[in-house]
Enzyme design. Structure first.
Site, PDB file in Angstrom:
ATOM      1  N   ASP A  68      45.621  -3.849  -5.605  1.00  0.00           N
ATOM      2  CA  ASP A  68      45.130  -5.190  -5.927  1.00  0.00           C
ATOM      3  C   ASP A  68      45.810  -5.770  -7.161  1.00  0.00           C
ATOM      4  O   ASP A  68      46.510  -5.061  -7.892  1.00  0.00           O
ATOM      5  CB  ASP A  68      43.607  -5.162  -6.125  1.00  0.00           C
ATOM      6  N   ASN A 137      29.565  -0.143  -8.347  1.00  0.00           N
ATOM      7  CA  ASN A 137      28.829  -0.753  -7.241  1.00  0.00           C
ATOM      8  C   ASN A 137      29.361  -0.292  -5.883  1.00  0.00           C
ATOM      9  O   ASN A 137      29.031  -0.863  -4.855  1.00  0.00           O
ATOM     10  CB  ASN A 137      28.895  -2.287  -7.339  1.00  0.00           C
ATOM     11  N   HIS A 139      32.518  -0.348  -4.913  1.00  0.00           N
ATOM     12  CA  HIS A 139      33.680  -1.071  -4.380  1.00  0.00           C
ATOM     13  C   HIS A 139      34.908  -0.174  -4.279  1.00  0.00           C
ATOM     14  O   HIS A 139      35.043   0.818  -4.998  1.00  0.00           O
ATOM     15  CB  HIS A 139      33.956  -2.364  -5.151  1.00  0.00           C
ATOM     16  N   GLU A 144      34.300  -5.852  -2.887  1.00  0.00           N
ATOM     17  CA  GLU A 144      32.952  -5.755  -3.447  1.00  0.00           C
ATOM     18  C   GLU A 144      31.936  -5.578  -2.311  1.00  0.00           C
ATOM     19  O   GLU A 144      32.258  -5.828  -1.148  1.00  0.00           O
ATOM     20  CB  GLU A 144      32.640  -7.030  -4.239  1.00  0.00           C
TER      21      GLU A 144
HETATM   22  P1  PGA Z   1      37.603   2.376 -13.371  1.00  0.00           P
HETATM   23  O1  PGA Z   1      37.639   1.461 -12.063  1.00  0.00           O
HETATM   24  O2  PGA Z   1      38.552   3.488 -13.109  1.00  0.00           O
HETATM   25  O3  PGA Z   1      38.059   1.483 -14.480  1.00  0.00           O
HETATM   26  O4  PGA Z   1      36.206   2.850 -13.502  1.00  0.00           O
HETATM   27  C1  PGA Z   1      37.583   2.039 -10.814  1.00  0.00           C
HETATM   28  C2  PGA Z   1      37.290   0.980  -9.783  1.00  0.00           C
HETATM   29  O5  PGA Z   1      36.654  -0.022 -10.138  1.00  0.00           O
HETATM   30  O6  PGA Z   1      37.687   1.151  -8.618  1.00  0.00           O
END
Ligand code: PGA
Length: 264
Positions: A68, A137, A139, A144
């Site tokens: 992304d 959450n 995702h 999301e």
């Molecule tokens: P993070 O993000 O490694 O910063 O916790 C992971 C994600 O949101 O997929």
């Protein structure tokens, strides 16, 4: 069933993840890797760069596709995922820059960019190994909760919890983007192998929902239950809400991969 590897500590989980990426390149010098950003991945890339250097491993034939990119950030913006990937990995291995793909966050037509990105993955023959984190959450990428489980690369609005979690990467007064171009869940599911890493207590609920809950768009990572070749690497804290934890640890003591040897 997914291969669930619960490591005794965070460092060991990081090393195991980096080692799998290294092995993917050692096993196929033309590997197509799907990559991820986020705080979880930073130490993984540090470790990968170190190990690749020690092993004198060339990335010259490797192609990468990141999950992304923020809409509205140019490649040279310090918080763009393009800049982040250059800084963490691409500047330190011999991969030609034109074999490293991320969606262009400042594309004039972000929807067309998303479609072109999906086509570029197809044209490269698909992704051999996709690295994944997981959001608090549930995702995957920036898919999301409520994202279609069949979705392809497109623009997504970021959830409030994601904005809050990622605000730490942006300076005071700096506007954080509200949308991203992300591979879809259907795109991710087409990768031949998936490798998820989650660390820390803040991920424990999401990990349990993804691995042991119902498959539902309310927890996008739960779709992993439908993938035929997925490995999940966890530290103790990220594994702390798993109901079948003992079972996973019996199968893979200390997070080690143990193969069934028929006559032993
Ligand atoms: P993070 O993000 O490694 O910063 O916790 C992971 C994600 O949101 O997929």
């Amino acid at each position: 069933m997914a291969t669930i590897l619960i490591h005794p500590d965070t460092q060991s989980a990081i090393r195991a993840t980096a080692e799998r990426l290294l092995q993917a390149v050692q096993g196929d010098h033309d590997a197509v890797l799907g990559l991820a950003t986020g705080g979880t991945m930073e130490p993984v890339y540090h470790q990968l760069v170190r190990r690749a250097d020690e092993a004198r491993l060339s990335f010259a034939g490797v192609t990468t596709f990141n999950l992304d990119e923020y809409v509205g950030l140019a490649a040279d913006h310090p918080q763009s995922y393009r800049s982040t990937m250059n800084r963490l990995l691409f500047d330190h291995v011999d991969i030609p820059r034109n074999q490293t793909y991320l969606p262009r966050g400042d594309a004039q037509d972000p929807s067309a960019e998303a479609i072109a990105y999906e086509a570029a993955i197809e044209a490269a023959g698909g992704i051999d190994l996709q690295l994944l984190g997981i959001g608090r959450n549930g995702h995957l990428g920036f898919n999301e909760p409520s994202s279609s489980l069949a979705s392809r690369t497109r623009i997504k609005k970021l959830a409030r919890s994601t904005l809050e979690a990622n605000a730490r990467f942006f300076g005071a007064g700096e506007r954080m983007p509200t949308h991203a171009i992300t591979m879809g869940i259907g795109t991710i599911m087409k990768a031949r192998k998936l490798l998820m890493l989650a660390m820390g207590a803040s991920k424990a609920d999401a990990v349990a929902a993804a691995l042991e809950g119902p498959v539902t768009a309310a927890c996008p990572a739960s779709i992993l239950q439908f993938h035929p070749d997925v490995t999940v690497v966890l530290d103790q804290e990220a594994a702390s809400c798993l109901k079948l934890r003992d079972f996973y640890e019996d199968i893979h003591p200390g997070g080690q991969e143990v193969y069934f040897a028929g006559n032993s």
